[in-house]
Design a protein around this motif. Structure first.
Motif, short mmCIF file in Angstrom:
data_model
loop_
_atom_site.label_atom_id
_atom_site.label_comp_id
_atom_site.label_asym_id
_atom_site.label_seq_id
_atom_site.Cartn_x
_atom_site.Cartn_y
_atom_site.Cartn_z
N GLU A 110 0.84 -1.20 0.00
CA GLU A 110 0.00 0.00 0.00
C GLU A 110 0.88 1.25 0.00
OE1 GLU A 110 -3.39 2.29 2.69
OE2 GLU A 110 -2.21 0.69 3.59
N ASP A 113 2.44 1.68 -3.42
CA ASP A 113 1.43 2.13 -4.38
C ASP A 113 1.17 3.63 -4.24
OD1 ASP A 113 1.16 -0.38 -5.45
OD2 ASP A 113 -0.73 -0.85 -4.43
N ARG A 117 2.02 6.40 -7.07
CA ARG A 117 0.90 7.20 -7.59
C ARG A 117 1.19 8.69 -7.45
NH1 ARG A 117 -3.15 9.28 -4.78
NH2 ARG A 117 -2.88 7.85 -3.04
#
Length: 124
Positions: A110, A113, A117
């Motif tokens: 997580e 990511d 992003r």
């Protein structure tokens, strides 16, 4: 190469987060609190900052405000990674300018990511 500044007063947490980032071919700079982080940012602005909230000398909220209020680095994404998990803590972190807020113990995929992003968003 992307550079991330990891700010945490716990050497263990700094090393864990740094190792997860390095496995993704991300360069890492470490700071032990917000004041140390500001000194490192003045020397070289990172692509992203991951910070704890509860730290001596300058906490993560203060660091985030400093980053977002400084013309030179106001666009640097800030991810708060902290044990402070109440809704108000998250609200306050985002109010200080954080771009993401995750709680410890964090899920490494997580975190990666979110970092990827935010860096993609900055590149566009």
């Amino acid at each position: 190469m992307t550079t991330v500044l990891v700010v945490d007063d716990s050497p263990t947490v700094r090393e864990l987060v740094s190792e997860h980032l390095r496995q993704q071919n991300i360069a890492v700079v470490e700071a032990f609190d917000g004041l140390d982080a500001t000194e490192k940012i003045k020397i070289s602005v990172p692509d992203l900052v991951i910070t704890d909230v509860v730290m001596p000398r300058m906490n993560g909220y203060e660091l985030c405000r400093w980053i977002k209020n400084n013309v030179k680095n106001k666009n640097v994404p800030v991810v708060m990674c902290t044990t402070k998990s109440e809704e108000f803590d998250k609200y306050w972190g985002m109010k200080q300018g954080a771009d993401a807020y995750i709680t410890k113990p964090y899920n490494p995929p997580e975190l990666i990511d979110i970092v990827k992003r935010l860096i993609r968003m900055m590149a566009n």
